[in-house]
Motif scaffolding. Sequence first.
Motif: not given
Length: 412
Positions: A15-17, A21-24, A42-45, A48-50
């Motif tokens: 799960x990527x929130x 740091x989402x780039x990591x 699984x990505x939060x909204x 997806x901005x990052x």
Amino acid sequence: MTLPMTLKDKRILLIISGGIAAYKSLDLIRRLRERGARVIPLMTAGAQQFVTPLAVGALAAGHVYTDLFSREDEQDVGHIRLARDCDLVLVAPATADLMAKMANGLADDLASTVLLATDRPVLIAPAMNPRMWAHPATLRNAETLAGDGIGFVGPNAGEMAEGGEAGLGRMAEPLEIVAAVEAHIGGDGGKVSGPLAGRKAIVTSGPTHEPIDPVRYIANRSSGRQGHAIAAALAKLGADVTLVSGPVGIADPPGIRVVHVERAEEMLEAVLAGLPADIAVMVAAVADWRVATTAGEKIKKKPGEAPPPLQLAENPDILKTVGHHAQRPKLVVGFAAETQNLETNAREKLKRKGADLIVANDVSPGTGIMGGSRNSVRVVSKAGIDAWPDLSKEEVAERLAALIAERLAALS
């Protein structure tokens, strides 16, 4: 170089929130797959901005889940399938917002719904601004999650993405997270083995910070290296370890439940919450005193005036409380950092605090032990004193963990 397939055929729901740091997570996916894991993203909204689902899906070589109300994914109640059809749920990064949802049982998007519905182990890698991490609400949520059995890796200390900001809040590096995943489910399929398997341990580490005003505090010169190494060594022997850590600038040991605290009173509360236990190793350099009344604003220096007096109050004695507690662990180990009369003070502490072992070290100026990487200790018990040679703190931790296992076996 071919990496060992430590996670072969393991299914990791990642799960990527939404945080920088989402780039990591892109490198994290690659590292997990190198070790044989199948990664289901699984990505939060906010995530997806990052980073884009296209990039995440390409690296994961699979579908990216984003929407709780997707016609395609929810035809067979997809969020329940996601929650159950995996070996581990990994949240990296875990934002303060998502941690708050988890701690309070909220489920208003796909990520939080899956987290509420899962019956699989959950490991999170927090990432946020240091002030957000230090906020009482976040620390309260982290403690709740740890109590619920959620595993933590990080956060680490360092520079933030925003200029001029530094402190505890950086997401753990991908290889640290992979090590934590391996500790949870790798190798033998997550089965716990070793001489301390089935044993529960509480370890304290680092200093405590006792606030004077919003910017100043009383503290001891402890890096937390020895306590963190002991927690890792006990876990390596199979123990279920809870590490209660004061403010330190080092990473949490991978795969270990960590409760972060600041003050001695908070540390005592966290330790007592961890009872009953089989083992207590009180390594933290707890401040003996705190300011009786903390100033609400910064105390200003006034020309020509003497500094205001600080009235001190005694902090709780955590080792003594545990050593004489109704739920006293089978083995209680304390530490004694002394600058004089090392063995005499250690013997007195052993008796006064109700401990089974005291690990004593000389921290006189020039020894380099406080904050350093090596330690020279004497292990004091009712049977006598065992002087160990100069060792790295990791070697001290391994020898102490082995001694604890030996003594517990003798008590059984």
